[in-house]
Structure formats: C-alpha cells, structure tokens
Scaffold this active site. Structure first.
Site, PDB file in Angstrom:
ATOM      1  N   ASP A 213       0.800  -1.295  -0.015  1.00 53.10           N
ATOM      2  CA  ASP A 213       0.075   0.310   0.040  1.00 53.10           C
ATOM      3  C   ASP A 213       0.773   1.090   0.004  1.00 53.10           C
ATOM      4  OD1 ASP A 213      -2.810   1.073   0.524  1.00 53.10           O
ATOM      5  OD2 ASP A 213      -1.726   2.125   2.149  1.00 53.10           O
ATOM      6  N   GLU A 267       1.885  -0.580  -5.144  1.00 52.06           N
ATOM      7  CA  GLU A 267       0.906   0.530  -5.374  1.00 52.06           C
ATOM      8  C   GLU A 267       1.792   1.907  -5.307  1.00 52.06           C
ATOM      9  OE1 GLU A 267      -3.039   3.084  -4.011  1.00 52.06           O
ATOM     10  OE2 GLU A 267      -1.404   2.450  -2.682  1.00 52.06           O
TER      11      GLU A 267
HETATM   12  O1  TEU Z   1      -4.148   4.391  -1.648  1.00 46.96           O
HETATM   13  C1  TEU Z   1      -2.960   5.254  -1.654  1.00 46.96           C
HETATM   14  C2  TEU Z   1      -3.190   6.456  -2.709  1.00 46.96           C
HETATM   15  O2  TEU Z   1      -2.119   7.118  -2.773  1.00 46.96           O
HETATM   16  C3  TEU Z   1      -4.549   6.697  -3.476  1.00 46.96           C
HETATM   17  O3  TEU Z   1      -5.155   5.757  -3.769  1.00 46.96           O
HETATM   18  C4  TEU Z   1      -5.262   7.598  -2.572  1.00 46.96           C
HETATM   19  O4  TEU Z   1      -6.479   7.205  -2.422  1.00 46.96           O
HETATM   20  C5  TEU Z   1      -5.271   8.998  -3.395  1.00 46.96           C
HETATM   21  O5  TEU Z   1      -3.993   9.379  -3.464  1.00 46.96           O
HETATM   22  C6  TEU Z   1      -6.094   9.962  -2.601  1.00 46.96           C
HETATM   23  O6  TEU Z   1      -5.609  11.192  -2.938  1.00 46.96           O
HETATM   24  C7  TEU Z   1      -4.043   3.366  -0.666  1.00 46.96           C
HETATM   25  C8  TEU Z   1      -5.209   2.652  -0.749  1.00 46.96           C
HETATM   26  O7  TEU Z   1      -5.539   2.013  -1.813  1.00 46.96           O
HETATM   27  C9  TEU Z   1      -6.472   3.708  -0.108  1.00 46.96           C
HETATM   28  O8  TEU Z   1      -7.713   2.839  -0.023  1.00 46.96           O
HETATM   29  C10 TEU Z   1      -6.025   4.022   1.425  1.00 46.96           C
HETATM   30  O9  TEU Z   1      -6.904   4.867   1.928  1.00 46.96           O
HETATM   31  C11 TEU Z   1      -4.436   4.615   1.202  1.00 46.96           C
HETATM   32  O10 TEU Z   1      -3.655   3.823   0.696  1.00 46.96           O
HETATM   33  C12 TEU Z   1      -4.323   4.888   2.758  1.00 46.96           C
HETATM   34  O11 TEU Z   1      -3.798   3.790   3.093  1.00 46.96           O
END
Ligand code: TEU
Length: 544
Positions: A213, A267
């Site tokens: 993540d 990610e």
């Molecule tokens: O997401 C991280 C992330 O950087 C993005 O998908 C985020 O939602 C976006 O930048 C907002 O501006 C991950 C997870 O996929 C997400 O669901 C979580 O909320 C986030 O990390 C925090 O753990």
C-alpha cells in the site's frame, strides 16, 4: 491439499488477479458487513469466473477509520471479518481451487489504535517510542501551526496536534492520510524489522504475494522541508524518494526465501514511467499497478501511447506490465466511460457528473477484451465483471470514506465504488447477506436486480458471461498473458494488434464501423459485429 511450492514460478507474469474488498463481497453472518466465511462460500463463483489469484484489501483488526487501511494488528483478522483460522482456511481452499492469495500490507502508517502509537502518545515528547513516528513541535509562537505545509491526501493538513495529559496542546504528528493513520518513521530499524516479520507471517500462512500500500510514500526527508508554492520539488520530501528502493530490496530477499514465487505488487502512483520502472528492477518488486492506464481517457491515440509507454518502461527491467481499469479508490469503469471526461483524476473527481451508462457499459465491455489481450497480468476489481456502476446517490449520513468526511463533502470520496456486491434476488441486499440479516453497511441501489450474478449467469449478452468467456479463452490461448505485441495498421481511431501469428485483438474507438483486418474467424466480440465490420466502441478477438 494443493502445494503452493509445487507450481509454476512465473505464474504472476500473466495472471488475472481478482480484487476482493472483504467488507463488501459476501456477508455470511448477517451483520451487514462482508466476511471471510462469505468469501469462502463464493470461491466456486471465482473459480468459475476463471481468475488465477485473489488480492484481499486489508482484513486486519482495525477501527475502520479508512476501511481497514488503519491497521491495529498486522498479524490477525478483524472479528468483523472472522478469525485468523478463517484466513488460513480461505488461503488453503482458494489454492485447492487453483487460486493464489495476495494480502494487503500497509507499511506507510498504522492505526492510531496500534500499540506502538498508543505507547508513543503515552510516553510523551522526546521518548524512544515517539521515534517510530514523526512527532514534532509546531511552528508559530505557541506551536499552534503544523510543522510543515504538507497536505493530507484526504484533505486538510498532514499533521495532527496531540493533547498532553493535563489537557494542554502538545506536539504534532505526521499523517499523510487520516489523522487516525499516523505515518511510521522508516529510518528507524525497528520499523523495518517489524515489516519484514509481518511479510514472513503471511508467507508462512501460504500467501503467494503482498500488495504494498502507498508504496512510494514510506520514506521522508528528515529535514521536513515545506513544499514549494508552485511546481513539483525534486527530490520530493515524501514521494518516490530514492531511499525507498533499499527497503524493497530487503523485502524481495524475504519473498525469495520462500518456495513458489511469492510476489510483491506495488501501489506506486508516479506519473514518470522511468521512475515507476525502478520499483520493478529484478531485485525489487515483481509488478506494480498501471495507474497510467487506469487514468487514461477513452481515446485511441491516448490508449495506444499509454500501452507503448508502459511496455517500453517495463522492457529494460524485464517486468511484466499490469492492466487495471478500476479499484476500490476510483470511479467505477462503466460510469467513468459514460461521461464526457472519460479519464480518471482524483483532483477533478466530482459528484453527479452526467453519465450515459449504456455507452459506458459498451465501452467497458470493449475495454475488458483490450486489457485481457494486452501482454502482462490483469487486475479485476470485484463487481467489474458484473458491470456495476458507481453508486452516486449514497445519502450523506451513510458515507464513511474519510476522503468525503475530511473535505466536508467537496470530494465525493470512494464509497460509491465500495457498495456491497449484488448476488441474487430482486431487491437489497441481493443475496449479499442472509434474508433477515442487518442492512448492508452501505446502501445498494434499488435498480440492481438485473446486475446480480444470478441474473447475468447464462445470459450470453451479460458482462459476467463476457468475462467468463474471455477468461476461458485467455487460459487456452498460448499467445495471451505474458509476452509482446505487434501493432497492426487499422486506420485512425482503431487499435489493432497481434499477439502471435494466430491471435489478434481489434478495438474500434472511431465514431463509425470499420472493416476488420484479414482473419480466419472471430473468437469473441464485446458486441454484435456488423458482417465483417466492427461497430464503434466494440472490440473483437480474432483467429488469424
Ligand atoms: O491509496 C493510496 C493512494 O495514494 C491513493 O489511492 C489515494 O486514495 C489517493 O492518493 C488520494 O488522493 C491506498 C489505498 O488504496 C487507499 O484505499 C487507502 O485509503 C490509502 O492507501 C491509505 O492507506
């Protein structure tokens, strides 16, 4: 029992990986929230769909301030989802059906309820316990201003002020996401050690991989400089820093210590393909989500450029590309493709943008055949195979996403793509939970009767049967999955490519039907063909 070590070491290079959002997949105990017993009861469905692996969003004990991305204990399962034993059974049963399991690891931050953070708060300023996080005094005469101008990804400042035991205001701590998600200090050896042990914990339990993540955010410039008023700083104080790579090298060494190719999936949100590929060097992660593709508008030239850029960036590091149309953070595909602006952008995501769902569905069907024909692996988000639209009419008092709550509703947040799955029946909960159980944690639209798995099964025109047929073919076609492609010249507005001498994919984004290239027979089409012509917003797989 299937043995994870007895199989193909390259499985991940061309795998189709199904993303399960456990909270919204299937609710076996009737409390309104999905659970692992629910997933186990639906493994047959996933097997029949024909996917190779399952990625589960976090199932760990969590106060659910961010849907489980606020982890209080990385070595257990939240009681709302079941027990650790349930997770072990699920991993084993899925493997018996030929599906590997990828768990979600959240290294950037922990829950404010994690024992480390509770201890840090209690131990006070200057304590070793606070060194695991980013505690700093505030700026301004009375420390009333945050230590930097960094914004939280969810809106508001990325710093939260603590309160001393006597009630007076204290230090601030960094949270790039919600205030209940304090960022860890990755310069601290205990943080690194702990996560390597967490990886081992899940690999020991049969996990075939981890999804990492917020993988580009872990390390911070210890000087904590402000962000400039304009432009992107280089290096950035907390995005895509060079010292991240050393962390993933050590993780790769952990993964490589296990039999059966355990993989790291990043990610990584970074617009620069060359920077992106650095995470995929042979001693770092195996693959990473292709967000450039996910954000790409429905436009032949833009899509082709995206495919070319992706493949070119992956080639030098020898990693396979991934193809992703949506996930639990972004607008559902059929809704996005039905809008005037068909790309995805967090910054411009808005409520109530008009969409033509029939058009969006037509395009999403064509996009399914495109992604499943491109070289590499594919991620499929639960409900995508049912053609679920974004649920845009969730009442304000039911919304739970901190992105919505922290922006006072200015950002619609991500609840609309997280609505519980419709399985059967004609009204909510559509078989998501048992009849007479609690209402699903997010309301399901009233008009989803035609979108249930049951309603679509056996209907040759349904999205579900299109995915089943495509995945069946993908398994049989030696040319599909990992490999390369060769573009065919099919005129403006048309994407056409060959995977080998006998397989081609053609996608028409032009506003008029186009003649199909020379072929022996169509294998599968996303919509009806017009003789030997391919209608707009339609894709076809050809035997050539
Ligand atoms: O997401 C991280 C992330 O950087 C993005 O998908 C985020 O939602 C976006 O930048 C907002 O501006 C991950 C997870 O996929 C997400 O669901 C979580 O909320 C986030 O990390 C925090 O753990």
């Amino acid at each position: 029992m299937a043995d994870i070590s007895a199989t193909d070491d390259a499985w991940w290079r061309g795998a189709v990986i199904y993303q399960v959002y456990p909270r919204s997949f299937a609710d076996a105990d009737g409390d309104g929230t999905g659970d692992l017993a629910g997933v186990r009861s639906r493994l047959g469905y996933l097997r029949e769909l024909g996917v190779d692996a399952l990625w589960f969003n976090p199932w760990y004990p969590s106060p659910m301030a961010d849907g489980g991305y606020d982890v209080a204990d990385y070595r257990d399962v939240d009681p709302m989802f079941g027990t650790l034993a349930d997770a072990e059974k699920l991993i084993a049963e899925a493997l018996d059906l030929g599906m590997r399991t990828i768990v979600d690891i959240v290294p950037n931050h922990v829950s404010a309820e994690h024992p480390w953070f509770r201890e840090a708060l209690a131990a006070g300023p200057g304590s070793p316990a606070r060194e695991l996080f980013w505690f700093r005094p505030g700026r301004g005469a009375h420390g009333e201003l945050p230590p930097t101008n960094w914004p939280s990804q969810f809106g508001g400042p990325a710093w939260t002020r603590t309160t001393e035991p006597d009630g007076s205001p204290g230090e601030w701590y960094l949270n790039l996401f919600d205030s209940r998600q304090p960022d860890l200090n990755w310069a601290h050896p205990a943080v690194r050690r702990e996560h390597e042990e967490v990886l081992r914990f899940w690999f020991d339990r049969g996990a075939a991989g981890v999804r990492v993540d917020s993988a580009a955010l872990l390390t911070k410039d210890p000087a904590l400089p402000d962000l400039p008023a304009r432009g992107e700083p280089d290096p950035h104080p907390y995005v895509d820093r060079d010292d991240l790579h050393e962390i993933y090298r050590s993780w790769r060494a952990v993964a490589d210590g296990y039999p059966g190719a355990r993989i790291l999936v990043g990610e990584v949100w970074t617009p620069d393909p060359e920077r992106f590929a650095r995470y995929l060097r042979p001693d770092e992660m195996h693959t990473a989500f292709n967000f450039g593709f996910l954000c790409c508008p429905w436009d032949a030239e833009r899509l082709r450029t995206c495919v070319d850029t992706t493949l070119a960036a992956h080639r030098p590091v020898g990693a396979p590309a991934t193809w992703v149309l949506c996930n639990h953070d972004v607008t559902r595909t059929v809704t996005r493709y039905g809008r005037a602006e068909t790309g995805f952008d967090f910054a411009t995501k808005a409520h109530g943008v008009p969409t033509d769902l029939a058009l969006g569905t037509r395009r999403a069907r064509a996009a399914a055949l495109l992604t499943l024909a491109l070289p590499g692996s594919v991620y499929l988000y639960q409900g995508e195979e049912l053609g679920l639209p974004e649920a845009e009419d969730i009442p304000a008092d039911r919304r739970q996403d901190p992105m919505y709550l922290r922006t006072g509703g200015a950002d619609p947040g991500r609840d609309g793509c997280r609505v519980p799955m419709p399985w059967s029946g004609t009204r909510p909960p559509y078989g998501f939970g048992p009849e007479g159980g609690a209402e699903p944690w997010l309301p399901q639209p009233d008009d989803w009767a035609g979108r249930t798995a049951e309603a679509q099964s056996g209907d040759p025109d349904s999205m579900l049967e299109l995915y089943r047929a495509a995945l069946r073919l993908r398994r049989r076609e030696p040319a599909l999955g990992d490999g390369t492609l060769t573009w065919l010249d099919a005129g403006p507005g048309v994407l056409a490519f060959r995977r080998d001498a006998s397989f081609a994919c053609v996608l028409n984004l032009a506003p008029h039907a186009v003649r199909l290239p020379e072929h022996r027979a169509p294998l599968l089409a996303s919509g009806a063909l017009d003789g030997d012509r391919l209608p707009p917003d339609t894709a076809v797989w050809l035997r050539t």
